[in-house]
Design a protein around this motif. Structure first.
Motif, PDB file in Angstrom:
ATOM      1  N   ILE A  21      17.879  94.806  21.087  1.00 35.34           N
ATOM      2  CA  ILE A  21      17.990  96.143  21.665  1.00 35.34           C
ATOM      3  C   ILE A  21      18.163  97.224  20.600  1.00 35.34           C
ATOM      4  O   ILE A  21      17.835  98.385  20.824  1.00 35.34           O
ATOM      5  CB  ILE A  21      19.131  96.205  22.695  1.00 35.34           C
ATOM      6  N   ARG A  22      18.648  96.860  19.420  1.00 30.07           N
ATOM      7  CA  ARG A  22      18.808  97.881  18.380  1.00 30.07           C
ATOM      8  C   ARG A  22      17.475  98.531  18.026  1.00 30.07           C
ATOM      9  O   ARG A  22      17.418  99.686  17.624  1.00 30.07           O
ATOM     10  CB  ARG A  22      19.436  97.263  17.129  1.00 30.07           C
ATOM     11  N   LEU A  23      16.372  97.787  18.172  1.00 27.91           N
ATOM     12  CA  LEU A  23      15.059  98.342  17.856  1.00 27.91           C
ATOM     13  C   LEU A  23      14.693  99.463  18.815  1.00 27.91           C
ATOM     14  O   LEU A  23      13.979 100.404  18.439  1.00 27.91           O
ATOM     15  CB  LEU A  23      13.992  97.241  17.900  1.00 27.91           C
ATOM     16  N   ALA A  24      15.150  99.372  20.057  1.00 29.19           N
ATOM     17  CA  ALA A  24      14.846 100.394  21.056  1.00 29.19           C
ATOM     18  C   ALA A  24      15.900 101.490  21.101  1.00 29.19           C
ATOM     19  O   ALA A  24      15.633 102.577  21.620  1.00 29.19           O
ATOM     20  CB  ALA A  24      14.725  99.753  22.439  1.00 29.19           C
ATOM     21  N   VAL A  25      17.086 101.228  20.563  1.00 28.45           N
ATOM     22  CA  VAL A  25      18.191 102.191  20.675  1.00 28.45           C
ATOM     23  C   VAL A  25      18.548 102.798  19.323  1.00 28.45           C
ATOM     24  O   VAL A  25      18.328 103.988  19.091  1.00 28.45           O
ATOM     25  CB  VAL A  25      19.432 101.522  21.304  1.00 28.45           C
ATOM     26  N   VAL A  26      19.073 102.003  18.412  1.00 29.34           N
ATOM     27  CA  VAL A  26      19.511 102.533  17.112  1.00 29.34           C
ATOM     28  C   VAL A  26      18.357 103.196  16.375  1.00 29.34           C
ATOM     29  O   VAL A  26      18.507 104.275  15.794  1.00 29.34           O
ATOM     30  CB  VAL A  26      20.135 101.417  16.255  1.00 29.34           C
ATOM     31  N   CYS A  27      17.191 102.565  16.430  1.00 30.58           N
ATOM     32  CA  CYS A  27      16.029 103.112  15.708  1.00 30.58           C
ATOM     33  C   CYS A  27      15.496 104.388  16.339  1.00 30.58           C
ATOM     34  O   CYS A  27      14.701 105.108  15.707  1.00 30.58           O
ATOM     35  CB  CYS A  27      14.915 102.067  15.637  1.00 30.58           C
ATOM     36  N   GLN A  28      15.919 104.691  17.581  1.00 31.99           N
ATOM     37  CA  GLN A  28      15.533 105.952  18.215  1.00 31.99           C
ATOM     38  C   GLN A  28      16.658 106.979  18.190  1.00 31.99           C
ATOM     39  O   GLN A  28      16.418 108.167  18.414  1.00 31.99           O
ATOM     40  CB  GLN A  28      15.078 105.698  19.657  1.00 31.99           C
ATOM     41  N   ASP A  29      17.887 106.529  17.923  1.00 26.97           N
ATOM     42  CA  ASP A  29      19.022 107.456  17.826  1.00 26.97           C
ATOM     43  C   ASP A  29      19.204 107.994  16.413  1.00 26.97           C
ATOM     44  O   ASP A  29      19.896 109.003  16.227  1.00 26.97           O
ATOM     45  CB  ASP A  29      20.317 106.744  18.246  1.00 26.97           C
ATOM     46  N   PHE A  30      18.632 107.310  15.424  1.00 26.19           N
ATOM     47  CA  PHE A  30      18.793 107.716  14.029  1.00 26.19           C
ATOM     48  C   PHE A  30      17.451 107.705  13.322  1.00 26.19           C
ATOM     49  O   PHE A  30      16.547 106.944  13.680  1.00 26.19           O
ATOM     50  CB  PHE A  30      19.773 106.783  13.300  1.00 26.19           C
TER      51      PHE A  30
END
Length: 458
Positions: A322-331
């Motif tokens: 999920i970090r690919l869909a969340v962290v990578c879009q938040d930063f």
């Protein structure tokens, strides 16, 4: 990334089972919660689903169902309202966390309905699952060829993960989750809600307060993500924090006779251990710093120094996906080329020479190598002028959310934030001791924060 056209429409209809979503959320139908196979007792609470638009820019388009859970106030005659909670991750089930009986104090559980929801891609809300069984190249490339190989691997990983999790993959950043949270508030029939976020859940609280500050009664941000940091600070601040924690471990070991390294040169032993075990040892030590579990850190280092290899670190939930869909879009973690990577890595090693950087910061930055385009939820300075007084908590020595981030958030919103510093080590402050717990409980129950910034002893 955003998906358009027929592919989005067909995939979304399959996901939601409905052709359209109403802009006004439907009431939640509450019922029994799914049983936890690892628990001998059924969940103490009630569960339901909240239907929201897949794309909030198309409120009448395809929809998605989010899992919601609630534990009602045990003293309904003196109920204050709803306390929405998020334990972060990303990847943690907010619905499961809301039903946890041991985290919040009996006083809080008596006066509030504790509510949580599985944000997009987690738990029972269109769970994002990617294949992470392939062996990646080193995420510490030594030359341009190794960097190109890592970037190519990341691009394929992101493409495969995205393809297998459309359409939710393109609509899972924290700004979208904040809109979902307000739909939940409206579905609950509440004019205002209280919120307590931990770790990555603090970003959800911040973004909700920015957009819907007038609907916030109380806001607790425990171990905060600083959404204003750039790539350099995203990895560099965490590298500094990791080395500061190692210093705390060394001091503990020097004064604690039961430490497996007591009486030794801890730094020299660490260097021997690292030479034997490499980054797998660092990853395990970093994980133990969250507690912190200093006894385990000492034993890990002692074993590795003696040539006994450590076990491979494991990650809970679906964080790695999920970090690919969340962290990578938040930063904005897009590393352009090997020259930029080399500069970032040099800064990371300068600020964290002992631990060789932060497992978390470095890993997330390199995981986002293959993400195309600008972030959907770009980082920015915090603006919560419409929110009430906010209580910030952070440990002085935190491996995941550096103390510097809490101070920077405090500086960005000095008029309505109060900072409580836990003068110890570890990640997440609220349950540490009577001082930290009572400060949060008093604020939630009375809305009174300390007149000045305060600290709690370790």
């Amino acid at each position: 990334m955003r998906v358009f056209g027929a592919v989005l429409m067909v995939s979304a209809l399959l996901l939601s089972g409905a052709a359209a979503a109403d802009a006004s959320p439907s009431p939640i139908t509450w019922g029994a919660c799914p049983e936890d196979p690892d628990s001998p007792t059924p969940p103490d609470g009630e569960c339901g689903t909240l239907r929201v638009p897949l794309d909030w820019n198309r409120p009448h388009g395809p929809s998605i169902d989010l899992a919601v859970a609630r534990h009602r106030a045990t003293d309904p005659a003196h109920r204050i309202g709803v306390l929405l909670a998020d334990a972060g991750g990303p990847g943690t089930s907010g619905a499961e966390f809301a039903l946890a009986t041991s985290f919040f104090s009996p006083e809080v559980r008596a006066r509030f309905d504790t509510v949580g929801f599985d944000v997009r891609g987690t738990g029972r809300s269109a769970f994002i699952r990617c294949d992470d069984t392939t062996v990646p190249p080193s995420d510490e490339p030594a030359n341009r060829a190794e960097f190109d190989a890592l970037r190519q691997y990341s691009r394929q990983e992101v493409a495969d993960c995205r393809a297998g999790n459309l359409p939710v993959f393109d609509h899972a950043d924290t700004a979208v989750n904040a809109q979902d949270m307000d739909a939940l508030r409206r579905a609950l029939g509440e004019e205002k809600i209280s919120f307590q976020g931990m770790s990555y859940g603090t970003l959800l609280g911040q973004q909700y307060a920015e957009k819907y500050g007038e609907h916030v009664r109380a806001l607790v941000l425990d171990s905060s993500i600083d959404h204003s940091v750039d790539l350099r600070h995203f990895v560099g601040d965490r590298a500094t924090a990791a080395d500061e924690l190692f210093g705390q471990f060394t001091a503990w070991c020097d004064r604690t006779e039961t430490c497996a390294l007591h009486g030794q040169d801890v730094r020299a032993t660490w260097e021997r251990a690292f030479a034997n075990a490499g980054t797998s040892l660092r990853d395990l030590v970093f994980s133990d710093m969250y507690g912190p579990n200093w006894d385990d850190v000492a034993q890990l280092i002692a074993d590795a120094a003696a040539g006994r290899p450590p076990m491979t670190a494991r990650f809970e939930y679906n964080y790695r996906s999920i970090r690919l869909a969340v962290v990578c879009q938040d930063f904005d973690l897009r590393i352009r080329d090997f020259a930029q990577y080399s500069a970032v890595r040099a800064e990371e090693l300068r600020r964290g020479p002992i631990m060789r950087g932060s497992t978390l910061g470095h890993d997330e930055a390199t995981a986002c190598l293959g993400v195309a385009g600008p972030p959907a939820n770009p980082p920015h300075r915090l603006d919560i002028a419409r929110a009430p007084q906010v209580l910030l908590l952070n440990a002085r020595y935190d491996p995941a959310t550096p103390y510097a981030w809490a101070r920077n958030i405090h500086r960005q919103a000095p008029a309505n934030t109060t900072l409580l510093t836990y003068e110890g080590s570890g990640h997440v402050v609220y349950p540490r001791n009577t001082c930290t717990r009572s400060a949060v409980d008093d604020y939630l129950l009375t809305l009174k924060t300390p007149r000045h910034d305060v600290s709690c002893p370790a």
